[in-house]
Scaffold this motif. Structure first.
Motif, PDB file in Angstrom:
ATOM      1  N   TYR A  72      76.695  64.569  55.392  1.00 36.60           N
ATOM      2  CA  TYR A  72      77.031  65.458  54.274  1.00 36.60           C
ATOM      3  C   TYR A  72      77.783  64.788  53.126  1.00 36.60           C
ATOM      4  CZ  TYR A  72      75.710  69.067  57.598  1.00 36.60           C
ATOM      5  OH  TYR A  72      75.016  69.841  58.488  1.00 36.60           O
ATOM      6  N   GLY A  73      78.290  63.590  53.306  1.00 43.09           N
ATOM      7  CA  GLY A  73      79.116  62.968  52.273  1.00 43.09           C
ATOM      8  C   GLY A  73      78.308  62.218  51.228  1.00 43.09           C
ATOM      9  N   PHE A  74      78.695  62.335  49.950  1.00 49.17           N
ATOM     10  CA  PHE A  74      78.078  61.589  48.842  1.00 49.17           C
ATOM     11  C   PHE A  74      76.573  61.820  48.756  1.00 49.17           C
ATOM     12  CE2 PHE A  74      81.666  58.630  50.106  1.00 49.17           C
ATOM     13  CZ  PHE A  74      82.534  59.116  49.151  1.00 49.17           C
ATOM     14  N   ARG A  75      76.165  63.068  48.995  1.00 51.20           N
ATOM     15  CA  ARG A  75      74.747  63.399  48.894  1.00 51.20           C
ATOM     16  C   ARG A  75      74.574  64.612  47.991  1.00 51.20           C
ATOM     17  NH1 ARG A  75      71.771  63.947  54.478  1.00 51.20           N
ATOM     18  NH2 ARG A  75      70.072  64.308  52.991  1.00 51.20           N
ATOM     19  N   PRO A  76      73.552  64.607  47.125  1.00 48.80           N
ATOM     20  CA  PRO A  76      73.361  65.747  46.223  1.00 48.80           C
ATOM     21  C   PRO A  76      73.084  67.033  46.999  1.00 48.80           C
ATOM     22  CG  PRO A  76      71.426  64.313  46.218  1.00 48.80           C
ATOM     23  CD  PRO A  76      72.496  63.591  46.967  1.00 48.80           C
ATOM     24  N   GLY A  77      73.778  68.104  46.607  1.00 54.17           N
ATOM     25  CA  GLY A  77      73.551  69.406  47.232  1.00 54.17           C
ATOM     26  C   GLY A  77      74.296  69.616  48.522  1.00 54.17           C
ATOM     27  N   ARG A  78      75.157  68.669  48.941  1.00 54.64           N
ATOM     28  CA  ARG A  78      75.893  68.792  50.208  1.00 54.64           C
ATOM     29  C   ARG A  78      77.385  68.605  49.964  1.00 54.64           C
ATOM     30  NH1 ARG A  78      72.520  67.667  55.115  1.00 54.64           N
ATOM     31  NH2 ARG A  78      70.433  68.217  54.409  1.00 54.64           N
ATOM     32  N   SER A  79      78.203  69.227  50.805  1.00 54.20           N
ATOM     33  CA  SER A  79      79.638  69.242  50.542  1.00 54.20           C
ATOM     34  C   SER A  79      80.442  69.243  51.843  1.00 54.20           C
ATOM     35  CB  SER A  79      80.000  70.497  49.736  1.00 54.20           C
ATOM     36  OG  SER A  79      79.753  71.668  50.511  1.00 54.20           O
TER      37      SER A  79
END
Length: 564
Positions: free
Chosen positions: A149-156
């Motif tokens: 989930y880290g440093f990915r577009p659309g994920r937090s």
């Protein structure tokens, strides 16, 4: 795809809507080709994208206009570009150019006295990295594991926490709470380049950035490992380096007893109901990380249990949240749903960690102390972003009691601040000067309407985890635009405008993406007679906001500004 190098227009006249569409069409094709494992098509489309004039313009815009660190200089001293210089940079942008060393900058590391080293590339290298990232990210978004989930577009962070909650809400489990020691600084260059498995040209380019060296105090130091924190492409490279960790751990177990792995950048947890499985997972993870030149950090890696005391602890902290289960009786909750509900005997509670609460309280105290003699409106303007950001980060978990406690502690800080300014006045006089009654409650506010954000008034809303392996590059803009409006860290005004505009920028007509920087603009500027109300607000990309401000003439009005 366009390969024009000498445009017939200036930077301000660039047709950004068409540029965005050109690039996204190629990115979507790269994503689909990678999904079906068509390596030749991926490499061919990536070469085409990096030659594209549209992609070069977007890469330059990203590092000179959109990026928060756009005014940070590299070793060449360049920290801002005017429109003419941006156009020249795009015309001359070539990823094959030799990389210059990065400039070392040290920043404080949260929760410790240590400092984190940043490596700031030159503006030209940043633009080249942004261009390569445009080509690389769709390929790897099609490959990345679902629980990364880290440093990915659309994920937090909220997606990672919700994934943990879903995994333990019906069963108590042992937890391996792990942290990778100095991940960004120690990644083995050779192992990373081998994993990239890209074209020889791009391999040389990436290797040049990794081996460029760092300048500090006028001295040059070689970089033998790691990816420079501060580089545009570094977070993506770190995720690529750690790709495969989840699958390796899970595949080491039989189908019936596979553990769950949730990773956010270099922090990850492994969840399983058997202690032996957790110990095995730790061993498997250590062996896999060694192949990337990495290791677990002993001081931050521990085994615990979500419900029962183990190693003198219960539960664990992850991304600033405390995750723990509490025993409950028959008359309480802790039941499974369905036609035949079953008593679980526990309830899963996630709330802000003690350390996060302490840091937030300290941040508020420092601001109040720093602004002892400032006007009330000035103090409110400094406190509001801190309070709003913190409360909305934790607004998806059981934070109601914590928010009430922080509201009271903030009130005590402000009461001391107010009494110190008027030590010869009665408390009733001081209270009526700085607090205003609204709907039966007193708020710290000025007469002209400037009001402090109240922790306790933040609503609690459950976050919906991103679906499976969904990616913004799949082209499902309705799904992604609706998620942006529901995200807990999206400001209420932004959420309302997103819904009203159906996720589309009113200036360029394109859908907003998760990585886009958005700003609220006055349709008619306030200094030209416009109202400060929803009827006169619109949501724009940051670069679209710049264009609109120049176009409506408000940028020439002294003191003109808009909300952002």
């Amino acid at each position: 795809m366009d390969t024009v190098s000498q445009p017939m227009y200036g930077w301000e006249d660039t047709p950004w809507k068409q540029q965005e569409r050109n690039v996204f069409k190629l990115q979507k094709r790269i994503y689909k080709a990678a999904s079906r494992n068509d390596v030749k098509a991926v490499h061919r489309l990536q070469r085409l994208l990096m030659k594209s004039w549209s992609a070069k313009c977007l890469a330059v815009r990203r590092v000179t206009q959109d990026n928060q660190g756009k005014k940070t200089a590299g070793v060449d001293g360049v920290k801002s570009l005017n429109p003419k210089q941006r156009l020249e940079l795009a015309q001359n942008l070539n990823v094959k150019q030799k990389a210059k060393p990065t400039r070392r900058v040290w920043i404080p590391k949260p929760r410790t006295e240590e400092k984190r080293p940043l490596g700031i590339p030159t503006m030209r290298d940043r633009a080249a990295q942004a261009l390569v990232k445009l080509a690389f990210e769709p390929e790897w978004e099609a490959k990345f594991e679902p629980n990364s989930y880290g440093f990915r577009p659309g994920r937090s962070c909220q997606d990672a926490i919700e994934a943990i909650f879903c995994n333990i809400s019906r069963k108590a489990k042992y937890v391996l709470d792990a942290d990778i020691a100095k991940c960004f600084d120690r990644i083995n260059h050779q192992a990373l380049l081998d994993k990239l498995d890209t074209t020889p040209t791009l391999r040389r380019v990436i290797k040049g950035w990794l081996k460029a060296g760092v300048m500090e105090g006028g001295e040059m130091f070689p970089t033998t490992g790691g990816t420079p924190q501060g580089g545009v492409i570094s977070p993506l490279l770190a995720n690529i380096a750690l790709h495969g960790l989840e699958d390796t751990i899970v595949s080491a177990f039989p189908k019936q007893s596979k553990p769950a792995v949730v990773r956010y950048a270099d922090d990850f947890v492994v969840l399983h109901q058997d202690l032996a499985a957790i110990e095995k997972a730790k061993q498997v993870a250590s062996q896999w990380l060694a192949g990337m030149g990495l290791e677990l950090k002993p001081s931050k890696t521990r085994v615990t249990h979500t419900l029962n005391k183990y190693n003198e602890e219960v539960g664990f902290d992850f991304l600033g949240f405390n995750v723990r289960q509490y025993p409950v009786g028959k008359t309480h909750s802790g039941k499974t749903g369905g036609r035949k509900p079953t008593l679980l005997g526990f309830k899963t509670i996630i709330r802000p960690s003690k350390e996060a609460i302490s840091r937030h309280s300290l941040a508020l105290r420092e601001v109040v102390s720093r602004y002892k003699t400032a006007p009330q409106a000035g103090l409110i303007s400094q406190l509001n972003p801190i309070i709003w950001g913190w409360t909305h980060y934790y607004s998806t978990v059981a934070s109601k009691k914590t928010f009430s406690k922080m509201a009271h502690l903030t009130y005590l800080k402000l009461r001391r601040w107010a009494r110190r300014r008027h030590s010869n006045k009665s408390w009733n006089w001081v209270a009526r000067k700085y607090w205003r009654l609204e709907k039966g409650k007193w708020d710290f506010a000025t007469k002209d309407g400037s009001r402090l954000v109240n922790h306790a008034k933040t609503p609690i809303r459950r976050h919906i985890k991103v679906r499976g392996t969904k990616s913004p590059y799949d082209g499902d803009w309705v799904y992604w635009a609706s998620r942006m409006g529901r995200h807990p860290e999206t400001h209420r005004r932004v959420a309302v405008l997103l819904q009203r505009q159906r996720g589309i920028c009113t200036h360029c007509g394109l859908y907003f993406r998760n990585e886009d920087l958005l700003e609220i603009d006055h349709i008619i500027p306030t200094l030209l007679g416009g109202k400060d109300a929803y009827s006169n607000w619109q949501l724009l990309h940051r670069h679209c906001h710049d264009e609109k401000t120049i176009g409506d003439g408000s940028s020439t009005v002294k003191g003109a500004h808009d909300k952002s």
